[in-house]
Design an enzyme around this catalytic site. Structure first.
Site, mmCIF file in Angstrom:
data_model
loop_
_atom_site.group_PDB
_atom_site.id
_atom_site.type_symbol
_atom_site.label_atom_id
_atom_site.label_comp_id
_atom_site.label_asym_id
_atom_site.label_seq_id
_atom_site.Cartn_x
_atom_site.Cartn_y
_atom_site.Cartn_z
ATOM 1 N N LYS A 13 1.579 11.317 14.250
ATOM 2 C CA LYS A 13 1.245 12.831 14.661
ATOM 3 C C LYS A 13 -0.305 12.574 15.383
ATOM 4 O O LYS A 13 0.060 13.721 16.861
ATOM 5 C CB LYS A 13 0.073 13.511 13.830
ATOM 6 C CG LYS A 13 1.086 13.708 12.382
ATOM 7 C CD LYS A 13 0.558 15.011 11.133
ATOM 8 C CE LYS A 13 -1.144 13.993 10.282
ATOM 9 N NZ LYS A 13 -0.214 12.724 9.455
ATOM 10 N N ARG A 88 -4.057 21.496 6.382
ATOM 11 C CA ARG A 88 -3.354 19.947 5.294
ATOM 12 C C ARG A 88 -2.821 21.065 4.220
ATOM 13 O O ARG A 88 -2.884 20.396 3.326
ATOM 14 C CB ARG A 88 -4.241 19.015 5.455
ATOM 15 C CG ARG A 88 -3.253 17.943 5.554
ATOM 16 C CD ARG A 88 -5.269 17.063 5.521
ATOM 17 N NE ARG A 88 -4.672 15.781 4.793
ATOM 18 C CZ ARG A 88 -4.567 14.671 6.784
ATOM 19 N NH1 ARG A 88 -4.519 15.085 7.393
ATOM 20 N NH2 ARG A 88 -3.999 13.684 5.985
ATOM 21 N N ARG A 128 -0.760 -1.340 10.816
ATOM 22 C CA ARG A 128 -2.143 -1.225 11.314
ATOM 23 C C ARG A 128 -3.570 -1.395 10.395
ATOM 24 O O ARG A 128 -4.382 -2.102 11.274
ATOM 25 C CB ARG A 128 -2.068 0.483 11.927
ATOM 26 C CG ARG A 128 -2.969 1.332 11.941
ATOM 27 C CD ARG A 128 -2.765 2.365 12.080
ATOM 28 N NE ARG A 128 -3.351 3.390 10.702
ATOM 29 C CZ ARG A 128 -3.101 4.600 10.596
ATOM 30 N NH1 ARG A 128 -3.661 5.495 11.448
ATOM 31 N NH2 ARG A 128 -3.549 4.974 9.154
ATOM 32 N N ARG A 134 -8.154 0.576 9.193
ATOM 33 C CA ARG A 134 -8.473 1.773 8.379
ATOM 34 C C ARG A 134 -8.860 1.760 6.963
ATOM 35 O O ARG A 134 -8.091 0.866 6.643
ATOM 36 C CB ARG A 134 -7.956 2.426 9.268
ATOM 37 C CG ARG A 134 -8.006 3.737 10.140
ATOM 38 C CD ARG A 134 -7.237 4.944 10.789
ATOM 39 N NE ARG A 134 -7.276 5.907 9.142
ATOM 40 C CZ ARG A 134 -5.848 6.948 9.550
ATOM 41 N NH1 ARG A 134 -5.838 6.828 10.885
ATOM 42 N NH2 ARG A 134 -5.448 7.481 8.952
ATOM 43 N N ARG A 145 -2.284 8.913 -0.838
ATOM 44 C CA ARG A 145 -2.133 10.160 0.548
ATOM 45 C C ARG A 145 -1.200 10.668 0.434
ATOM 46 O O ARG A 145 -0.949 11.040 0.964
ATOM 47 C CB ARG A 145 -2.932 9.053 1.911
ATOM 48 C CG ARG A 145 -4.054 8.875 2.243
ATOM 49 C CD ARG A 145 -4.175 7.672 2.624
ATOM 50 N NE ARG A 145 -4.193 7.752 4.207
ATOM 51 C CZ ARG A 145 -3.639 6.671 5.226
ATOM 52 N NH1 ARG A 145 -3.708 5.411 4.521
ATOM 53 N NH2 ARG A 145 -3.582 7.178 6.913
#
Ligand code: AP5
Ligand code: MG
Length: 187
Positions: A13, A88, A128, A134, A145
């Site tokens: 996204k 969401r 990532r 993160r 998630r």
């Protein structure tokens, strides 16, 4: 051009959103980016949101709705926007529709759903984690998630399908090829 980007964590996204911004000249509104900026700046809002984000849960609706409402009211968002990570859940989607009406803006044109397998998501986000660190890119949090996405966000596919606005695209391949397929369905 008012687009909602839908998809699981790591589906692309943010990546595709940036390219759409450059292509269509409208701003991207990312609640995740806004929340991470608030956490980094140590604001009250950031302090409230941090634990939930680190655990992979959804931050309270009133917090994210406030962020989006403020941003949609700004001058550059009058001609359109790319929504990344909002709405969401169904409540957020309903509020968004009402908000656009109240602000005198046309409704959402299309909801673009990027489909990516769970295995690919985990692979991308662990990768990532090494590059960007993160806090929520840890395997147990990534899986949480994905679960939250399936429970809370997936019903939005039916929500936008019912409005004839849903397009589902395969989110695997090169970034440019996926971008081309998005632009094609939007034109
Ligand atoms: P948010 O920031 O929205 O995170 P997310 O939905 O989990 O998604 P990501 O940002 O991880 O992935 P993405 O789909 O943007 O993919 P990306 O392009 O980065 O939300 C974070 C948290 O904030 C939530 O958990 C929640 O707590 C809170 N929050 C946010 N919005 C909320 C809301 N509305 N309500 C309540 N709470 C909210 O790509 C991922 C990786 O893959 C990158 O490294 C990228 O380089 C790579 N990649 C991209 N495309 C490709 C490709 N085609 N091939 C290979 N790799 C690729
Ligand atoms: Mg993102």
């Amino acid at each position: 051009m008012r687009i909602v980007l839908l998809g699981a964590p790591g589906s692309g996204k943010g990546t595709q959103g940036e390219k759409l911004v450059a292509h269509y000249g409208v701003p991207k509104i990312s609640t995740g980016d806004a929340l991470r900026a608030a956490v980094k700046a140590g604001t009250e809002l950031g302090k409230k949101a941090k634990a939930t984000m680190d655990a992979g849960g959804l931050v309270a609706n009133e917090i994210v709705i406030g962020i989006v409402e403020e941003r949609l009211g700004e001058a550059d968002a009058q001609k359109g926007c790319i929504l990344d990570g909002f709405p969401r859940n169904t409540a957020q989607a309903q509020v968004l529709d009402g908000m656009l009406t109240r602000l005198g803006q046309p409704g959402i044109d299309k909801a673009v759903h990027l489909h990516v397998s769970d295995e690919e998501i985990v692979k991308r986000l662990l990768d990532r984690a090494i590059k960007e660190g993160r806090e929520d890119d840890k395997e147990d949090v990534i899986r949480r998630r994905i679960d939250v996405y399936n429970a809370e966000t997936r019903p939005l596919l039916a929500y936008y399908q019912a409005q004839n606005k849903l397009v589902t695209l395969e989110g695997v391949g090169t970034v440019d090829a996926i971008f081309d397929s998005i632009v094609k369905v939007l034109s």
